[in-house]
Design a protein around this motif. Structure first.
Motif, short mmCIF file in Angstrom:
data_model
loop_
_atom_site.label_atom_id
_atom_site.label_comp_id
_atom_site.label_asym_id
_atom_site.label_seq_id
_atom_site.Cartn_x
_atom_site.Cartn_y
_atom_site.Cartn_z
N THR A 208 0.90 -1.13 -0.02
CA THR A 208 0.01 0.05 0.02
C THR A 208 0.81 1.26 -0.13
N GLU A 209 0.27 2.60 -0.60
CA GLU A 209 0.90 3.62 -0.63
C GLU A 209 1.52 4.03 0.69
N ASP A 210 0.90 3.94 2.04
CA ASP A 210 1.48 4.12 3.05
C ASP A 210 2.62 3.58 3.56
#
Length: 311
Positions: free
Chosen positions: A5-7
């Motif tokens: 995921t981006e985080d």
């Protein structure tokens, strides 16, 4: 398998050259010109490592610097290190006495307890005591619980303070070992400076959960342990490297401001009869120049806080 995921790529402490919040990134060339107290430009910091190596030292998770190379019981390894605390240390003290150098004794608390004669000699010379863990078989690493590491740090400080009567403000983890929590635990135990990191030639502020420590520059590249024991180089090469380092740091201190030359000394290595004269020659040369002085770790810490640039 799930996608990243981006985080995953978000890290609040990402920054130039550090990626952590322990200290601010600093280039040595950006440090403003300054001089040490007494109009000194270069300080010689002699740190003498007084260690106790148990004969049954663990080899996991890592073997400490200078750890036993042979299976238990390694009489050869044990006795060669014991030589330093019984014989080599006195040659080293005589040379430092000759040149009026007060050293920082980075001492395992077990070495202090087992060799009371060492503590007596150190105190008679007004050397500074710095805590260096319990012994060389108990390193600081990520597999230790916080409670166990707090016990090790607390035992080292308490025992050395009790035996020496000194404040004992410095900390050097045995074998340059550290966990992510070590600086926090050291600061909470009353430590004021550490010398485990080897990434600078000048002090800098080191943040902890218990306040800021000062990190002092102990050079491993110039240590007798690396050059003479690990790399097995002849004493002439050791003398050349220390002399060359002095030339560079002395020139830098004249042109760009205060510097520190770290002398990391191990009695069972440099205290051998075929090596000790090299240290005598080096100190004779170093201390003959104007603007050069010897200082202990705590003296350097206080000097840096009083005159050192904070930028």
């Amino acid at each position: 398998m799930s996608a990243i995921t981006e985080d995953y790529f978000i890290y609040e402490n990402r920054g130039p050259g550090t990626d952590h919040d322990r200290y601010d990134h600093r280039s040595l060339r950006s440090v403003p010109h300054f001089t040490w107290p007494g109009d000194k430009r270069l300080l010689i910091w002699a740190s003498v490592h007084l260690e106790f190596f148990p004969m049954d030292m663990p080899s996991a998770p890592v073997k400490p610097i200078g750890g036993m190379d042979r299976p238990y019981p390694s009489v050869w390894d044990f006795s060669s290190r014991d030589y330093g605390n019984r014989v080599g240390i006195y040659r080293l003290m005589e040379v430092l006495d000759k040149h009026g150098v007060r050293a920082t004794a980075a001492m395992n608390s077990e070495a202090a307890a087992r060799h009371p004669h060492l503590m007596s000699e150190i105190l008679a010379r007004d050397w500074e005591i710095a805590a260096a863990g319990v012994d060389m078989g108990r390193l600081h690493h990520a597999q230790l619980s916080k409670e166990l590491e707090e016990t090790l740090v607390g035992e080292s400080f308490a025992r050395l303070r009790g035996l020496s009567g000194q404040a004992v403000t410095g900390w050097h983890s045995p074998g340059h070992s550290q966990s992510a929590m070590t600086p926090d635990i050291v600061a909470a135990a009353g430590g004021k400076y550490i010398f485990d990191w080897i990434n600078d030639d000048l002090p800098y502020g080191f943040r902890t959960t218990a306040g800021e420590l000062t990190q002092l520059p102990l050079s491993y590249d110039l240590s007798d342990h690396k050059i003479l024991a690990l790399q097995n180089m002849p004493i002439g090469d050791y003398e050349y490297q220390l002399s060359a380092a002095f030339d560079v740091l002395s020139a830098e201190s004249a042109q760009r401001g205060g510097r520190i030359l770290s002398l990391s000394l191990t009695p069972w290595i440099i205290g051998q009869p075929g090596r000790i004269d090299a240290l005598d020659r080096l100190l004779t040369r170093f201390l003959a120049e104007d603007g050069i002085a010897a200082a202990t770790g705590e003296e350097i810490r206080q000097a840096w806080l009083s005159v050192g640039p904070k930028g």
